[in-house]
Design an enzyme around this catalytic site. Structure first.
Site, PDB file in Angstrom:
ATOM      1  N   GLU A 114       0.810  -1.151   0.122  1.00 17.25           N
ATOM      2  CA  GLU A 114      -0.095   0.143   0.140  1.00 17.25           C
ATOM      3  C   GLU A 114       1.153   1.219  -0.106  1.00 17.25           C
ATOM      4  OE1 GLU A 114      -3.205   0.129  -0.417  1.00 17.25           O
ATOM      5  OE2 GLU A 114      -2.593   2.175  -0.910  1.00 17.25           O
ATOM      6  N   ASN A 141       9.871   3.462  -0.497  1.00 20.31           N
ATOM      7  CA  ASN A 141       9.991   4.396   0.921  1.00 20.31           C
ATOM      8  C   ASN A 141      11.419   4.943   1.368  1.00 20.31           C
ATOM      9  OD1 ASN A 141       7.380   4.528   1.469  1.00 20.31           O
ATOM     10  ND2 ASN A 141       7.324   3.225   3.360  1.00 20.31           N
ATOM     11  N   ALA A 173      12.578  20.944   2.368  1.00 15.17           N
ATOM     12  CA  ALA A 173      13.806  20.871   3.350  1.00 15.17           C
ATOM     13  C   ALA A 173      12.916  21.029   4.602  1.00 15.17           C
ATOM     14  CB  ALA A 173      14.794  21.830   3.381  1.00 15.17           C
ATOM     15  N   CYS A 212       6.205   5.146   9.114  1.00  9.91           N
ATOM     16  CA  CYS A 212       6.948   4.515   7.801  1.00  9.91           C
ATOM     17  C   CYS A 212       8.294   4.576   7.612  1.00  9.91           C
ATOM     18  CB  CYS A 212       5.783   4.799   6.745  1.00  9.91           C
ATOM     19  SG  CYS A 212       4.145   4.482   7.042  1.00  9.91           S
TER      20      CYS A 212
HETATM   21  C1  UGA Z   1       4.973   7.365   3.364  1.00 14.87           C
HETATM   22  C2  UGA Z   1       4.910   7.232   2.100  1.00 14.87           C
HETATM   23  O1  UGA Z   1       4.774   8.582   1.426  1.00 14.87           O
HETATM   24  C3  UGA Z   1       3.782   6.283   1.370  1.00 14.87           C
HETATM   25  O2  UGA Z   1       3.606   6.227   0.112  1.00 14.87           O
HETATM   26  C4  UGA Z   1       3.952   5.098   2.003  1.00 14.87           C
HETATM   27  O3  UGA Z   1       2.646   4.479   1.741  1.00 14.87           O
HETATM   28  C5  UGA Z   1       3.771   5.191   3.595  1.00 14.87           C
HETATM   29  O4  UGA Z   1       4.846   6.034   4.092  1.00 14.87           O
HETATM   30  C6  UGA Z   1       3.704   3.917   4.323  1.00 14.87           C
HETATM   31  O5  UGA Z   1       4.834   3.021   4.090  1.00 14.87           O
HETATM   32  O6  UGA Z   1       2.493   3.379   4.669  1.00 14.87           O
HETATM   33  P1  UGA Z   1       3.618   8.706   5.211  1.00 14.87           P
HETATM   34  O7  UGA Z   1       4.569   8.378   6.211  1.00 14.87           O
HETATM   35  O8  UGA Z   1       2.122   8.833   5.559  1.00 14.87           O
HETATM   36  O9  UGA Z   1       3.651   8.229   3.986  1.00 14.87           O
HETATM   37  O10 UGA Z   1       3.967  10.343   5.015  1.00 14.87           O
HETATM   38  P2  UGA Z   1       4.878  11.278   4.087  1.00 14.87           P
HETATM   39  O11 UGA Z   1       4.047  12.191   3.456  1.00 14.87           O
HETATM   40  O12 UGA Z   1       5.571  10.324   2.905  1.00 14.87           O
HETATM   41  O13 UGA Z   1       6.108  12.052   4.711  1.00 14.87           O
HETATM   42  C7  UGA Z   1       6.794  11.241   5.570  1.00 14.87           C
HETATM   43  C8  UGA Z   1       7.975  12.188   6.433  1.00 14.87           C
HETATM   44  O14 UGA Z   1       8.842  12.783   5.449  1.00 14.87           O
HETATM   45  C9  UGA Z   1       7.120  13.442   7.253  1.00 14.87           C
HETATM   46  O15 UGA Z   1       7.888  13.608   8.307  1.00 14.87           O
HETATM   47  C10 UGA Z   1       7.356  14.589   6.395  1.00 14.87           C
HETATM   48  O16 UGA Z   1       7.309  15.650   6.975  1.00 14.87           O
HETATM   49  C11 UGA Z   1       8.751  14.387   5.710  1.00 14.87           C
HETATM   50  N1  UGA Z   1       8.632  14.983   4.425  1.00 14.87           N
HETATM   51  C12 UGA Z   1       7.962  14.497   3.313  1.00 14.87           C
HETATM   52  C13 UGA Z   1       9.430  16.051   3.905  1.00 14.87           C
HETATM   53  O17 UGA Z   1      10.334  16.635   5.321  1.00 14.87           O
HETATM   54  N2  UGA Z   1       9.793  16.700   3.010  1.00 14.87           N
HETATM   55  C14 UGA Z   1       9.172  16.212   2.087  1.00 14.87           C
HETATM   56  O18 UGA Z   1       9.098  16.799   1.082  1.00 14.87           O
HETATM   57  C15 UGA Z   1       8.405  15.155   2.180  1.00 14.87           C
END
Ligand code: UGA
Length: 443
Positions: A148, A208, A252, A260
């Site tokens: 997923e 991921n 950033a 995850c």
């Molecule tokens: C992540 C993946 O994006 C999903 O595709 C995956 O299904 C999910 O893990 C999972 O394995 O179930 P999620 O953990 O909900 O989803 O959140 P993200 O939006 O990916 O963000 C992860 C982290 O990265 C957050 O702390 C966010 O603030 C950080 N982030 C994200 C950044 O610091 N910069 C960005 O440009 C993007």
């Protein structure tokens, strides 16, 4: 088509509700009776935009039910999804006990014509081991792996309009049933990729880990920007315009958190190590992301003349990202605790009013809105990029704070607009010039 989903966490609940929205009959099963009672009552135990409406609609239509009784629903199911947690063990490996416990529980009831699909994120080889585990019990059921890719906060949209669906299979029957389950997506031309079990399992971890590395890379560039005068937001735009790189996950900030990326990068390194394969890039991503939080504390200290003792700090946002109440592995935990240890007086406002946050920061005062949270503050720190922080009335805020210093660890403002409002603006990967405190500016 009857679908049973075992596990009503993020993945299980969203998948169950969305499969019902596709028109299938779905039973979501969990051994947590209190949670099932809550769901039967129409209450959604997680904060996920849009999920409540969809859940109610499909429950009312009679397509979606909730049960603690795995036995009854599994007996009748054409397809059973396992969507239970695979948390990190202290050594970084994935804890598969919930997966095996669920498989064990349903093994005596599952119809051998059904297909058992693992949706939980599991190390490569797990789905095949589950098949062997069942065969050892005399149960010969087809297995498949279907990762997923939904993001918390955008989970319904991600499920209904995914970039792709990955299906690890090894039988025609599994291919036929899974093709039917995802047929509603054909209308959007969603790529459906059939592959073997191992490739599907690794695809999830590789995705991921790559995204975690992308975030970590831009955070490294942010460090460099701060020393050489470049602007990381503009570097990210310039990079993202290259279609080979893409513009997503180049924001950033304080480092990645959540349930995850930290768990999956550790598990990937662990099972690669066990296979004798070194993954230095992933290992360095984990270390660099862990160091990031202290780097943010140093940044805050520097902006506060290396002393936060007795200072009133207004924290805006503590969840690991916007549109969720999830605090798991949120960078805010280490950052706020470190400021508390240094004697700061912390006040928090988070738009999710997260109960998890209240439990974690049980000695901290929480406010009802951003403005009240900033009354008398020596410094305002944005830790989560909630939309409502993007349009704060900075003039009003400046009238409420004691000292006009805004530290924004999500870079949601431009330097000029914040400086024009009278605040000194310290962000990530961009020049920080401390201004004389100006309380005369109003919007
Ligand atoms: C992540 C993946 O994006 C999903 O595709 C995956 O299904 C999910 O893990 C999972 O394995 O179930 P999620 O953990 O909900 O989803 O959140 P993200 O939006 O990916 O963000 C992860 C982290 O990265 C957050 O702390 C966010 O603030 C950080 N982030 C994200 C950044 O610091 N910069 C960005 O440009 C993007």
């Amino acid at each position: 088509m009857k679908i049973t989903v075992i596990g009503t966490g993020y993945v299980g609940l969203v998948s169950g509700v969305c499969f019902a929205e596709f028109g299938f009959n779905v039973v979501c099963v969990d051994n947590n009776a209190a949670k099932i009672a809550e769901l039967q009552n129409g209450d959604v135990p997680i904060y996920e935009p849009g999920l409540d409406k969809l859940m109610l609609k499909n429950s009312r239509a009679g397509r979606l039910t909730f049960s603690v009784d795995a036995k009854e629903s599994v007996k009748k199911a054409d397809i059973v999804f396992i969507a239970v947690g695979t948390p990190s063990k202290p050594d970084g490996s994935a804890d598969l006990s919930y997966v095996y416990k669920s498989v064990d529980e349903i093994s005596s009831f599952i119809n051998e014509e059904a297909v058992l699909v693992i949706k939980s994120t599991v190390p490569v080889g797990t789905t095949r081991s589950v098949k062997r585990f069942l065969l050892d019990k005399g149960v010969n059921v087809d297995v498949a792996f279907n990762p997923e890719f939904l993001k918390e906060g955008a989970a319904v949209e991600d499920f209904m309009h995914p970039d792709r669906v990955i299906l690890g299979i090894e039988s025609k029957k599994a291919k036929k049933i899974l093709s039917h389950v995802y047929r509603p997506l054909y209308v959007f031309n969603t790529p459906i990729v059939f592959t073997d079990l191992e490739t599907a399992e690794l695809s999830k971890y590789a995705s991921n880990a790559f995204l975690a590395m992308k975030v970590t890379f831009i955070n490294e560039m942010a460090n460099l920007c701060e020393s050489c005068g470049a602007d990381v937001n503009e570097v990210a735009i310039a990079m993202g315009l290259d279609k080979r790189i893409g513009d997503k996950f180049l924001q950033a900030g304080p480092g990645y958190g959540g349930s995850c990326f930290p768990k999956d990068t550790s598990a990937l390194v662990d099972f690669a190590d066990k296979l004798g394969v070194d993954l230095p890039l992933t290992k360095e991503t984990i270390k660099s992301n862990n160091r990031r939080r202290m780097k943010m504390v140093e940044k805050i200290l520097l902006a506060c003349d290396n002393d936060v003792k007795g200072k009133n700090i207004s924290i805006l946002g503590v969840t690991f990202k916007a549109n969720t109440d999830d605090m798991r592995d949120s960078p805010s935990i280490d950052i706020v605790n470190s400021l508390i240890e240094r004697g700061a007086n912390i006040k928090i406002y988070d738009p999710s009013f997260s109960d998890q946050a209240r439990r974690i920061f049980d000695k901290v005062e929480f406010s009802a809105n951003a403005y009240d949270n900033c009354n008398g503050a020596d410094v305002v720190i944005i830790l989560t990029d909630w939309s409502e922080f993007r349009a704060l009335n900075l003039g009003e805020l400046n009238g409420r704070v004691k000292n006009s210093l805004l530290i924004d660890l999500r870079n949601i403002y431009t330097l000029s607009e914040v400086n024009a409002s009278g605040f000194s603006y310290c962000s990530v990967g961009r020049t920080f010039k401390k201004l004389e405190s100006r309380k005369d500016v109003r919007e």
